[in-house]
Write a protein that holds these residues in place. Structure first.
Motif, PDB file in Angstrom:
ATOM      1  N   PHE A   1      -7.563   9.077  -3.358  1.00  0.00           N
ATOM      2  CA  PHE A   1      -6.879  10.109  -4.127  1.00  0.00           C
ATOM      3  C   PHE A   1      -6.118   9.560  -5.330  1.00  0.00           C
ATOM      4  O   PHE A   1      -5.718  10.324  -6.197  1.00  0.00           O
ATOM      5  CB  PHE A   1      -5.933  10.900  -3.219  1.00  0.00           C
ATOM      6  N   ALA A   2      -5.880   8.256  -5.387  1.00  0.00           N
ATOM      7  CA  ALA A   2      -5.097   7.709  -6.497  1.00  0.00           C
ATOM      8  C   ALA A   2      -5.974   7.213  -7.635  1.00  0.00           C
ATOM      9  O   ALA A   2      -5.559   7.234  -8.784  1.00  0.00           O
ATOM     10  CB  ALA A   2      -4.203   6.579  -6.002  1.00  0.00           C
ATOM     11  N   PHE A   3      -7.180   6.752  -7.328  1.00  0.00           N
ATOM     12  CA  PHE A   3      -7.986   6.181  -8.409  1.00  0.00           C
ATOM     13  C   PHE A   3      -8.560   7.213  -9.375  1.00  0.00           C
ATOM     14  O   PHE A   3      -8.658   6.913 -10.571  1.00  0.00           O
ATOM     15  CB  PHE A   3      -9.063   5.224  -7.868  1.00  0.00           C
ATOM     16  N   PRO A   4      -8.940   8.411  -8.919  1.00  0.00           N
ATOM     17  CA  PRO A   4      -9.458   9.374  -9.906  1.00  0.00           C
ATOM     18  C   PRO A   4      -8.499   9.675 -11.063  1.00  0.00           C
ATOM     19  O   PRO A   4      -8.963   9.720 -12.211  1.00  0.00           O
ATOM     20  CB  PRO A   4      -9.755  10.609  -9.064  1.00  0.00           C
TER      21      PRO A   4
ATOM     22  N   GLY B   1      -0.326   4.936 -10.358  1.00  0.00           N
ATOM     23  CA  GLY B   1       0.380   3.660 -10.268  1.00  0.00           C
ATOM     24  C   GLY B   1       1.297   3.541  -9.071  1.00  0.00           C
ATOM     25  O   GLY B   1       1.353   2.501  -8.425  1.00  0.00           O
ATOM     26  N   HIS B   2       2.029   4.619  -8.755  1.00  0.00           N
ATOM     27  CA  HIS B   2       2.884   4.434  -7.595  1.00  0.00           C
ATOM     28  C   HIS B   2       2.091   4.338  -6.291  1.00  0.00           C
ATOM     29  O   HIS B   2       2.325   3.414  -5.508  1.00  0.00           O
ATOM     30  CB  HIS B   2       4.040   5.426  -7.492  1.00  0.00           C
ATOM     31  N   PRO B   3       1.135   5.242  -6.027  1.00  0.00           N
ATOM     32  CA  PRO B   3       0.305   5.007  -4.829  1.00  0.00           C
ATOM     33  C   PRO B   3      -0.314   3.607  -4.826  1.00  0.00           C
ATOM     34  O   PRO B   3      -0.447   2.989  -3.778  1.00  0.00           O
ATOM     35  CB  PRO B   3      -0.768   6.096  -4.939  1.00  0.00           C
TER      36      PRO B   3
ATOM     37  N   LEU C   1      -1.235  -1.676  -2.236  1.00  0.00           N
ATOM     38  CA  LEU C   1      -1.051  -3.123  -2.099  1.00  0.00           C
ATOM     39  C   LEU C   1      -0.215  -3.482  -0.876  1.00  0.00           C
ATOM     40  O   LEU C   1      -0.524  -4.418  -0.149  1.00  0.00           O
ATOM     41  CB  LEU C   1      -0.364  -3.689  -3.350  1.00  0.00           C
ATOM     42  N   ILE C   2       0.847  -2.721  -0.651  1.00  0.00           N
ATOM     43  CA  ILE C   2       1.800  -3.200   0.361  1.00  0.00           C
ATOM     44  C   ILE C   2       1.381  -2.807   1.780  1.00  0.00           C
ATOM     45  O   ILE C   2       1.673  -3.531   2.727  1.00  0.00           O
ATOM     46  CB  ILE C   2       3.241  -2.727   0.051  1.00  0.00           C
TER      47      ILE C   2
END
Ligand code: HEM
Ligand code: CU
Lengths: 208, 623
Positions: free
Chosen positions: B205-208, B247-249, B254-255
């Protein structure tokens, strides 16, 4: 190879699109893909709404000057009907009626091509009226949103035709049934997106 | 097909890796490529610290400095951290759920090659007229005004590698839902698998939005559109929104896997079941969900207004709650356990205070009114390095030590590992702790130099000195890898002796089909349960039978290569050079041709026959 196993009407499973692990994976993976596509179009819609009617000078046409109902209505009908015909195709796929499925898929493709033709005509019409991709932020946003959808339709057409040609001679089996099914999912999806475009871009555009 | 253990020539090995669809080999490819980009990004960091070590320095020019910081951030996030995470997800997750491969092995290979070619494309900018210089966030007003092709490399390179990441996310989701071994219910999945699952959903859901942002910027820079140009009705803030909605997702992408790796380490080396397993799962899902609600905390100073700022401030602070739950669960896992201080455990131990510090500064930044002071200063730089290095990079280093034997069949040296840890740990805090104060004293981020007499000299010198320590740590680690690989002492299934999950129940490295017979999972920490009952391995859930495997293929490489070629065409098309358009079309034809081939050419894979599997036993390959 068991995936190419020959079937008859009696042995054909009830849910051929989900009856092997590969098929199940494809089915689920494609749903996720459509989830991502939804976010993609949502981002484009948001961008469009933010830039709607944002033009550098007052001589340029705005949404309410451009859009006309008859043309987009016909386009909408073509695409909605093609979604219905693809449902018929899948109905016959589930009943192991290969040639009927092919006929309905062919009709689906024709309707899709008709839609694309109208869209190309529509775009060239707007360009004549001074509403270009490069003329304003409004133009960029409009052509990007509607064009992305059109690109999806074009890709869907190529996909449909490839599937039909590739499988013309060998009939249905558990290897290609999920492929047809997944295509029909995709086709419904671009139909749904169009419903939103019709509402948000055209209907709301004409209101002002 | 039981030839995998035999020695092969270099050419054959290379071809093997170019065409592989095996998740374990793809993991190795991700590890190598991500590791190389990590070194490149590290070198860029060293250049930054040399330039800033003393005031009025002219080690690099202002323009070059901008290129270096942009490439450092972009490389580290997209080409080092993410691929290294993907390396471990590929190497470990299918084994942890008792699967023979991922759901779409072919797509898995496509994902890798797209990332690889995207990364190479981005880095070629150094040699082709200059790297991007608008920061890793590439804010539109800067990026549109940037001369040359730097930003074009950023746009196209990230676009290509982004597709790969997106497909990888879908692949892992389907794998975890559909391919779990008998008995492996959702609430028996190891935490690393859970975090892979949630991370993959975040990717989906974050990359699109990033894709859309990059497309818009590509249209603006290369094809005459005006999304971000105010004079033509455009709006530069749209980019900020799209970028941060991604960017925030992304920071949680990463974490969360890092949390997953640490959860495995804590319970393995405390030799105790993870404390509060179900609350850990809950917290992971909740963090993933909340991660989408907070993007505007990066835009407090943009002028969204007090209401928006307040809402996003509160939402941001709320993420501290599930994160806190995790911290306490890790502490309670160690509590009363018999803790063994291996190298991975060193990192895990150091991670807790370091990450808490990063979280505290995060909550400080989330106070919108106060953020007007902190924003765009070194305080922010300190914050995100505490969470990204202290969280993600520590986890990657720990994971490298932990899973090296599973991936390569030999153990990294523990003494050298601990030397790496201590130098890296000390160097890290020396570099970044002082940056909190630099920020509070007023040093802005992304400046190429500062004047003497402003009170920044000592702190910057300390910071640069710390960077040298970190470099030493990384070099020791490289030496460790070389020494270990040369010695190549083979180890058995469970080299740490404390393995709890399925991956430790099979040989290191596992045979290419992973499990000869799918294991029967009887609870959380499936392998540990069997060990406690005195059994040597897992109970099979199925009789020995034929195994279906996918064929290897060169198409993923070609598909990605096509986009790589097309990107050059798209980019130079702006300069009106005659070959640009043909090259773009050629590249796209290669990609679509490969997709078409894949689509019309049937590929049913092959079967390993029961008899061959029994042969493997005779050769002493245990499974
Ligand atoms: C409790 C958790 C966290 C909170 C409350 C938090 C809050 C914030 C806020 C408010 C900012 C914006 C500061 C500004 O630009 O003025 C920020 C920046 C940043 N954070 Fe966090 N954060 C948290 C955890 C994390 C984690 C886990 C990561 C990564 C793994 C991360 C990575 C970053 C990065 C990369 C930036 C800077 C982006 C840039 O401007 O280049 N944060 N954080
Ligand atoms: Cu954030």
């Amino acid at each position: 190879m068991h995936a190419e196993e020959k079937f008859t009407y009696e042995t054909w499973p009830a849910a051929p699109e989900k009856s092997t692990l590969e098929a199940k994976n494809k089915f689920l993976g494609f749903w996720f893909f459509l989830g991502g596509e939804t976010v993609l179009f949502a981002s484009l819609f948001a961008t469009y709404l933010a830039l709607k009617d944002k033009v550098p000078n007052t001589n340029m046409p705005l949404a309410k000057d451009l859009f006309e109902l008859p043309l987009t209505f016909v386009a909408t009908m073509l695409l909605l009907t093609s979604s219905l015909t693809s449902v018929y195709a899948m109905y016959h796929m589930k009943n192991f009626a290969f040639s009927k499925m092919m006929v309905w898929l062919g009709i689906t493709a024709l309707l899709g091509a008709g839609f694309l033709g109208l869209e190309v005509y529509e775009f060239s019409h707007y360009v004549h009226e001074g509403h270009k991709f490069t003329s304003s932020a409004f133009g960029s946003a409009f052509y990007t949103l509607v064009g992305f959808h059109g690109g999806h339709v074009a890709f869907g057409l190529l996909w449909c035709i490839t599937l039909m040609l590739r499988n013309a001679k060998r009939g249905l089996n558990l290897y290609n049934a999920p492929k047809f099914y997944v295509f029909s999912l995709y086709w419904h999806f671009i139909d749904v997106v169009w419903v939103f475009i019709f509402t948000v871009v055209y209907l709301m555009g004409m209101v002002g | 097909m039981s030839t995998y253990a035999q020695k092969k020539g270099f050419g054959a090995t290379l071809w093997d890796f170019l065409t592989t669809v095996d998740h374990k080999k793809i993991a190795i490819l991700y590890l190598i490529a991500g590791g190389l980009f990590f070194l490149v990004g590290g070198l860029e960091a060293v250049f930054i610290r040399i330039q800033l070590a003393v005031p009025n320095n002219d080690f690099v020019s202002a323009g070059l400095f901008n290129e270096i910081i942009t490439m450092h951030g972009t490389t580290m996030i997209f080409l080092a951290a993410m691929p290294l995470i993907f390396a471990f997800m590929n190497a470990v997750m299918p084994l942890q759920i008792g699967a023979r491969d991922v759901a779409f092995p072919f797509v898995n290979a496509v994902s890798f090659w797209l990332f690889f070619f995207g990364g190479v494309f981005l880095n070629l900018s150094w040699f082709l007229g200059g790297a991007p210089d608008a920061g890793w966030t590439s804010y539109a007003s800067l990026a549109i005004a940037s001369k040359g092709h730097g930003v074009d490399f950023y746009i196209l390179g990230l676009q290509i590698s982004g597709f790969g990441t997106l497909m990888g996310g879908i692949n892992f989701l389907v794998t975890i839902i559909n391919m779990r071994a008998p008995g492996m219910t959702y609430m028996r999945m190891p935490l690393f698998t859970w975090s892979t699952f949630v991370t993959s959903a975040l990717i989906l859901f974050a990359f699109p939005p990033l894709t859309v942002g990059l497309v818009l910027m590509m249209f603006d820079r290369m094809f005459g559109a005006h999304f971000f140009e105010a004079a033509m009705g455009g709006n530069t803030i749209i980019w900020e929104h799209l970028f941060w909605i991604f960017g925030h997702p992304e920071v949680y992408i990463l974490i969360l896997p890092a949390f997953g790796i640490f959860s495995e380490i804590f319970s393995m080396f405390s030799r105790k079941r993870l404390f509060g397993y179900s609350s850990m799962v809950f917290a992971t899902v909740l963090i993933g969900f909340l991660g989408f609600m907070v993007w505007a905390h990066h835009m407090f100073t943009t002028g969204l207004g007090p209401v928006a700022n307040a809402i996003f401030a509160v939402a941001t602070m709320a993420i501290g709650v599930p994160t806190g739950i995790k911290i306490f669960n890790w502490l309670f896992t160690m509590w009363g356990g018999s803790v063994k201080f291996t190298t991975p455990m060193h990192y895990a131990f150091a991670f807790i205070p370091t990450f808490v510090a990063g979280g505290v500064t995060g909550v400080m930044l989330a106070a919108a009114a106060a953020d007007y002071q902190y924003h765009d200063t070194y305080f922010v730089v300190a914050h995100f390095h505490y969470v990204i290095v202290g969280g993600v990079v520590f986890a990657l280093l720990a994971g490298t030590h932990l899973y090296w034997p599973k991936m390569f069949g030999t153990m990294l040296n523990e003494t050298l590992g601990k030397i790496t840890f201590w130098t890296f740990f000390i160097g890290f805090h020396m570099t970044f702790f002082i940056q909190h104060f630099l920020g509070l004293w007023g040093m802005p981020r992304r400046v190429f130099t500062y004047l003497p007499g402003q009170g920044f000299e000592t702190a910057n010198a300390v910071s640069s000195f710390g960077a040298a320590f970190m470099s030493v740590g990384v070099i020791v680690m490289l030496i460790n890898i070389i020494v270990t690989s040369v010695k190549n002492v083979k180890v058995g299934n469970d080299p740490w002796g404390d393995g709890r999950t399925l991956e430790w129940a099979i040989p290191s490295p596992p045979p290419f089909y992973n499990f000869k017979q799918l294991p029967l999972v009887r609870g959380l920490d499936a392998y540990w349960i069997e060990k406690m009952e005195g059994k040597k391995g897992m109970t099979p859930a199925e009789p020995l039978g034929d195994i279906h495997m996918p064929n290897s293929s060169f198409l993923p490489f070609i598909m990605s290569l096509g986009l790589f070629i097309a990107a050059f065409g798209a980019m130079y098309h702006v300069d009106k050079v005659s070959w640009a358009l043909p090259v773009m079309i050629l590249g796209l034809l290669i990609t679509f041709g490969a997709m078409f081939t894949r689509s019309v050419k049937d590929d049913h894979g092959f079967h390993i026959h029961k008899e061959e599997l029994m042969d493997d036993d005779d050769k002493g390959v245990k499974a």
